[in-house]
Design an enzyme around this catalytic site. Sequence first.
Site, PDB file in Angstrom:
ATOM      1  N   CYS A 105       0.852  -1.182   0.000  1.00  0.00           N
ATOM      2  CA  CYS A 105       0.000   0.000   0.000  1.00  0.00           C
ATOM      3  C   CYS A 105       0.891   1.235   0.000  1.00  0.00           C
ATOM      4  O   CYS A 105       1.858   1.294   0.764  1.00  0.00           O
ATOM      5  CB  CYS A 105      -0.878  -0.018   1.257  1.00  0.00           C
ATOM      6  SG  CYS A 105      -2.016   1.369   1.361  1.00  0.00           S
ATOM      7  N   HIS A 147      -9.111  -3.880  -2.094  1.00  0.00           N
ATOM      8  CA  HIS A 147      -8.162  -3.103  -1.293  1.00  0.00           C
ATOM      9  C   HIS A 147      -8.524  -1.608  -1.345  1.00  0.00           C
ATOM     10  O   HIS A 147      -8.584  -0.938  -0.308  1.00  0.00           O
ATOM     11  CB  HIS A 147      -6.748  -3.347  -1.850  1.00  0.00           C
ATOM     12  CG  HIS A 147      -5.656  -2.552  -1.199  1.00  0.00           C
ATOM     13  ND1 HIS A 147      -4.605  -3.132  -0.530  1.00  0.00           N
ATOM     14  CD2 HIS A 147      -5.449  -1.210  -1.126  1.00  0.00           C
ATOM     15  CE1 HIS A 147      -3.801  -2.174  -0.065  1.00  0.00           C
ATOM     16  NE2 HIS A 147      -4.289  -1.006  -0.419  1.00  0.00           N
TER      17      HIS A 147
HETATM   18 ZN    ZN Z   1      -3.681   0.968  -0.049  1.00  0.00          ZN
END
Ligand code: ZN
Length: 182
Positions: A105, A147
């Site tokens: 991320c 996500h």
């Molecule tokens: Zn992310």
Amino acid sequence: MSILKVARMGHPVLRSKARPLERSEIRTAPVQRLIDDMLDTMSEYHGVGLAAPQVHEGLRLFVAMLDSGEDDKGKENESKDEPFAIINPEITVVGQEIVEDWEGCLSIPDVRGKVPRAKEIKVRAFDRFGERIELSAHGFPARVIQHETDHLDGMLFFDRMRTFDTLTFLEEYSRYWRKEED
Ligand code: ZN
């Protein structure tokens, strides 16, 4: 267009629920500029997805590369190779299959972990022109969509991990884990 600052884990914006966009808002100059800037920012940092809260905007909007490279469903799958924007996504899980695979991320730099996700989903959303779209996705694109949609609800991938056994820095990932994939 410009490169936006990416919020890192610990910034409260990443833990807030984002608000939906009005359909009439989508084609306005500020929203279109935000989308262009998010596409630039994602590309600059080599991300495969970027959600608005990650650039300090509490809106239900993300951009993603939904490469259907591993797709075995052919034309039925509407995933695109070009990066594009998804607005106000609503995910429906298809089937019961869960797949665990690596995620990273941009808001949690240099960390990877294995996250269980639904293998196959359908998504209803608006595109950047304010048109209704419905996508089917499975495998990697489905993972990216889940996500990014989590970001709109203030969730990070850590929250979805079953255990933290696979949590690893990028360097250790390259050294100890990557081979497992090939
Ligand atoms: Zn992310």
